[in-house]
Design a protein around this motif. Sequence first.
Motif, mmCIF file in Angstrom:
data_model
loop_
_atom_site.group_PDB
_atom_site.id
_atom_site.type_symbol
_atom_site.label_atom_id
_atom_site.label_comp_id
_atom_site.label_asym_id
_atom_site.label_seq_id
_atom_site.Cartn_x
_atom_site.Cartn_y
_atom_site.Cartn_z
ATOM 1 N N GLN A 167 0.846 -1.194 0.000
ATOM 2 C CA GLN A 167 0.000 0.000 0.000
ATOM 3 C C GLN A 167 0.876 1.237 0.000
ATOM 4 N N THR A 199 -14.975 0.983 -4.725
ATOM 5 C CA THR A 199 -15.876 0.032 -4.076
ATOM 6 C C THR A 199 -15.943 -1.253 -4.888
ATOM 7 N N LYS A 200 -16.223 -2.340 -4.214
ATOM 8 C CA LYS A 200 -16.331 -3.635 -4.873
ATOM 9 C C LYS A 200 -17.476 -3.652 -5.879
ATOM 10 N N TYR A 209 -10.838 -3.807 -7.670
ATOM 11 C CA TYR A 209 -10.941 -3.195 -6.345
ATOM 12 C C TYR A 209 -9.908 -3.822 -5.437
ATOM 13 N N ASP A 211 -9.064 -4.182 -1.588
ATOM 14 C CA ASP A 211 -9.517 -4.037 -0.201
ATOM 15 C C ASP A 211 -8.285 -4.169 0.686
ATOM 16 N N HIS A 212 -7.695 -3.037 1.056
ATOM 17 C CA HIS A 212 -6.453 -3.069 1.825
ATOM 18 C C HIS A 212 -6.658 -3.641 3.225
ATOM 19 N N SER A 213 -7.808 -3.398 3.805
ATOM 20 C CA SER A 213 -8.034 -3.914 5.159
ATOM 21 C C SER A 213 -8.054 -5.441 5.175
ATOM 22 N N ALA A 214 -8.522 -6.048 4.105
ATOM 23 C CA ALA A 214 -8.569 -7.515 4.021
ATOM 24 C C ALA A 214 -7.394 -8.094 3.239
ATOM 25 N N LYS A 216 -7.026 -8.012 -0.085
ATOM 26 C CA LYS A 216 -7.591 -8.749 -1.218
ATOM 27 C C LYS A 216 -7.767 -7.848 -2.435
#
Length: 539
Positions: A167, A199-200, A209, A211-214, A216
């Motif tokens: 990131q 957004t997904k 997309y 998703d840095h928190s996950a 993925k």
Amino acid sequence: MGYALLRNGFAHFTDRTIPIGAFTFIAGRLALLRSGCLIALSASAPCLRRTNLPRALAIRRTIKLAAWLAALIWLPAQPALSGPVEEPCPADAISILPDEPIQPAVDRAEAGAAFCLKNGIHRSQAVRPRKNQRFYGEGRTILNGSRILTDFSREGTYWVAGGQNQQGRRVGSCVRSAPACNLPEAVFVDDVPLTQVLTKDDVTSDRFYFDHSAGKIFLANDPSAHKVEVTVAAFAFESTAPGILIKNLTIEKYASVGQKGAVQAQDANGWVVENCELRLNSAAGIAVGSGTRIRDCDIHHNGQIGITGVGHDVVIERNRVFENNTREFNPNWEAGGVKLAVSSNVVMRDNRVYDNRGPGLWCDIECRDVLYEGNIAEGNSEAGIFHEISFAAVIRNNKLRHNGLGKGGFWGNNLLIAASQDVDVYGNELIVSAGKCGVILVDQGRRTKSGALYKTRNNHIHDNDMIFEGAVCAGAASDVGPDNANADVIETGNNRFDHNIYRISRGSTPVRFAWGRTVLDWDRLQHAGLEQNGSLLVH
């Protein structure tokens, strides 16, 4: 002289394939089809190989292309070759194979050591050079800042790659239609970049997309039969060490953050980048520093800009800089072909800068002693050459064509001097699209950090030749109110237009020449003391 071959609707030049629609210039020169082969316009040697084109078809295409060339009135000369060339490394260079890490070899070697990065893909490498070290490729050497993704699973309708922890910082302003432009991570499917979305739910076949928190990455289409890459390295070369040489390399797919380059020389002195290709990097291809030299490079399809940076004694020459700002950063922030800031003793010479989203060549904020010479700038969405809130410059012998298409009014121009002084503009040839402008000065009443006003004054626009495809539009405009201290600086600030040629077609609408807060026709501008030796030619 370089050669290209025509096969199945594509032009092939060395190891690069270009759609026919883009082959007007190959290696920087106009090209001409000759029975079964494509040769550079000035080449006399035979083709290296024959194509599979039938002779009759080749002849028909030759005639068609020759007619098209004859119709051109603007035939620019350019360097014979830019980008990597196939040649051996110096004999004393330390060899590094594609599967070997580069940094340990750099750390073991002495200052001034040379390295030969062997042909092939050197993947996910980030190099911090030591003083005076030199890095050579062999012509087909690629530094690639990504890794290949192969492990995908299904989550509902999506294909998902997990374990993604990279990131970068989010830097820069985006246009409204591309809000994720400044997220540096990138995904490529079969070498084609996908657009990142926020957004997904916005994922489609050409969008992804992250998703840095996950950790993925979400794709819409089954990737199993494709090469999928994701950026992991932010730079190819970055260091404060002086005297670095980078030559004959292709540098691609690095997650450079806004205003930083895959080659990050801005904090160093005396870097030289020669015969390189920089492409598909997330922000800038190269960020220059003092003493930087960039020569004979192809710099294209980078996410924000081709070249950025700050420095003294900078030379940018004989490069092709094209189709940058693919991610749609806001050009009013910084995007396009080349932009330097707070720089002095700058030379931008003999470059071809085209089809960038933003200005072509741009120096902004306290630039001094800048020479723009012998460049070709065409099809850029904003000014081909832009000198902004800056000082002494010479803009001479450039060819500017069909720039400013993304702007309206007096801002849609080919050559723009904004809130700057002591600029000498001469010997330039312009072709101006209908509804757009040629040379424009503008005063905006902008202030320096100390609070003083930049003043548009002591600018001399002379001996330029402008062809207008619509009405004449040129001059010097004031963008401040009558109570501003700069209200009359255009008229009283020794700004001069003379000995210029304005060419228009018969039946064009009247001349629009900005002068302060008024717009003059030809008779009135001469009555105001402008263009006493200028010419308005109607054909």
